[in-house]
Design a protein around this motif. Structure first.
Motif, short mmCIF file in Angstrom:
data_model
loop_
_atom_site.label_atom_id
_atom_site.label_comp_id
_atom_site.label_asym_id
_atom_site.label_seq_id
_atom_site.Cartn_x
_atom_site.Cartn_y
_atom_site.Cartn_z
N ASP A 12 0.77 -1.11 -0.13
CA ASP A 12 0.10 -0.07 -0.02
C ASP A 12 0.73 1.18 0.12
O ASP A 12 0.57 2.18 -0.68
CB ASP A 12 -1.12 -0.09 1.00
N ALA A 13 1.89 1.27 0.58
CA ALA A 13 2.85 2.34 0.77
C ALA A 13 3.56 2.73 -0.36
O ALA A 13 3.43 4.15 -0.94
CB ALA A 13 3.86 2.21 1.95
N VAL A 14 4.02 1.90 -1.07
CA VAL A 14 4.97 2.15 -2.25
C VAL A 14 4.23 2.23 -3.39
O VAL A 14 4.35 2.82 -4.43
CB VAL A 14 5.93 1.07 -2.29
N GLY A 15 2.98 1.66 -3.60
CA GLY A 15 1.92 1.64 -4.84
C GLY A 15 2.30 0.31 -5.59
O GLY A 15 3.29 -0.16 -5.53
N GLU A 16 1.33 0.06 -6.57
CA GLU A 16 1.35 -0.78 -7.28
C GLU A 16 2.47 -0.76 -8.29
O GLU A 16 2.96 -1.86 -8.76
CB GLU A 16 -0.14 -1.22 -8.19
N THR A 17 2.90 0.45 -8.80
CA THR A 17 3.79 0.51 -9.86
C THR A 17 5.32 -0.02 -9.42
O THR A 17 5.69 -0.90 -10.21
CB THR A 17 3.97 1.96 -10.27
N HIS A 18 5.60 0.44 -8.16
CA HIS A 18 6.98 0.33 -7.70
C HIS A 18 6.82 -1.50 -7.39
O HIS A 18 7.84 -2.16 -7.43
CB HIS A 18 7.12 0.73 -6.33
N TRP A 19 5.55 -1.96 -6.68
CA TRP A 19 5.54 -3.24 -6.30
C TRP A 19 5.52 -4.20 -7.27
O TRP A 19 6.47 -5.25 -7.25
CB TRP A 19 4.26 -3.23 -5.43
N THR A 20 4.96 -3.92 -8.41
CA THR A 20 4.88 -4.93 -9.59
C THR A 20 6.34 -4.95 -10.09
O THR A 20 6.67 -5.89 -10.85
CB THR A 20 3.84 -4.26 -10.61
N ALA A 21 7.07 -3.72 -10.39
CA ALA A 21 8.19 -3.65 -10.75
C ALA A 21 9.26 -4.58 -10.09
O ALA A 21 9.85 -5.33 -10.56
CB ALA A 21 8.77 -2.37 -10.76
N ALA A 22 9.13 -4.53 -8.65
CA ALA A 22 10.10 -5.56 -7.80
C ALA A 22 9.61 -6.90 -8.02
O ALA A 22 10.48 -7.57 -8.17
CB ALA A 22 9.83 -4.97 -6.30
N CYS A 23 8.47 -7.13 -8.07
CA CYS A 23 7.87 -8.42 -8.59
C CYS A 23 8.41 -9.02 -9.76
O CYS A 23 8.90 -10.17 -9.86
CB CYS A 23 6.34 -8.60 -8.24
N TRP A 24 8.44 -8.09 -10.56
CA TRP A 24 8.91 -8.56 -11.98
C TRP A 24 10.50 -8.87 -11.84
O TRP A 24 10.89 -9.74 -12.63
CB TRP A 24 8.66 -7.39 -13.14
N ILE A 25 11.23 -8.12 -11.20
CA ILE A 25 12.76 -8.21 -11.02
C ILE A 25 12.89 -9.56 -10.30
O ILE A 25 13.93 -10.30 -10.68
CB ILE A 25 13.16 -7.14 -10.30
N HIS A 26 12.07 -9.71 -9.30
CA HIS A 26 12.19 -10.93 -8.43
C HIS A 26 12.05 -12.50 -9.25
O HIS A 26 12.69 -13.21 -9.41
CB HIS A 26 11.21 -10.85 -7.18
N ARG A 27 10.87 -12.28 -10.13
CA ARG A 27 10.63 -13.41 -11.08
C ARG A 27 11.54 -13.58 -12.00
O ARG A 27 12.25 -14.91 -12.23
CB ARG A 27 9.37 -13.27 -11.59
N ASN A 28 12.32 -12.61 -12.66
CA ASN A 28 13.49 -12.94 -13.58
C ASN A 28 14.74 -13.38 -12.79
O ASN A 28 15.29 -14.24 -13.36
CB ASN A 28 13.82 -11.59 -14.26
#
Length: 147
Positions: free
Chosen positions: A110-126
């Motif tokens: 909630d604090a960082v927002g979906e944009t930053h959270w999704t970017a981090a998830c994408w990096i994590h998956r890669n």
């Protein structure tokens, strides 16, 4: 009796004997007693999954913090404050923070927002994909060396 009827009798006899042999096996499988250790095994599997989930979240948070450090330093400070607040409330035994991992995931997202959270998830998956690929390539290299 002709040859065709003899073959039919043999087929019926053989199939009947196979069914008789299979019947006790199926009965044994159905009546098998579940060992008492299975409850312990289920508990261990649940605990293993919980630990794996926490480790993935820990790695995701580390990735998110490094990502925010490069992209949005002001949001990095906010994220760190949220993490400290979650830890403080967990230690204070706040009922909403009983499981620290869930609280961190919800509040930080909630604090960082979906944009930053999704970017981090994408990096994590890669990163996970790259690690799996690297392990597979090491296995292939070992097989080549062995043969």
């Amino acid at each position: 009796m002709n040859a065709a009827s003899q073959n039919n009798n043999r087929i019926i006899t053989i199939s009947a004997s196979i069914e008789q042999q299979e019947q006790p096996l199926m009965t044994k499988r159905r009546s098998a007693v579940i060992p008492s250790d299975s409850n312990d095994e289920v508990a261990r599997m649940k605990q293993r999954r919980t630990v794996q989930r926490r480790m993935k979240l820990f790695l995701l948070v580390r990735i998110l913090l490094q990502y925010l450090n490069r992209v949005d330093p002001a949001m990095l400070d906010t994220a760190k404050k949220v993490l400290k607040d979650c830890e403080r409330k967990h230690i204070a035994k706040d009922s909403k923070y009983a499981t620290l991992a869930d609280a961190i995931e919800d509040r930080l997202r909630d604090a960082v927002g979906e944009t930053h959270w999704t970017a981090a998830c994408w990096i994590h998956r890669n990163m996970e994909f790259d690690e799996r690929h690297k392990r597979n390539m090491i296995g292939v290299a070992k097989e080549r060396n062995a043969s």
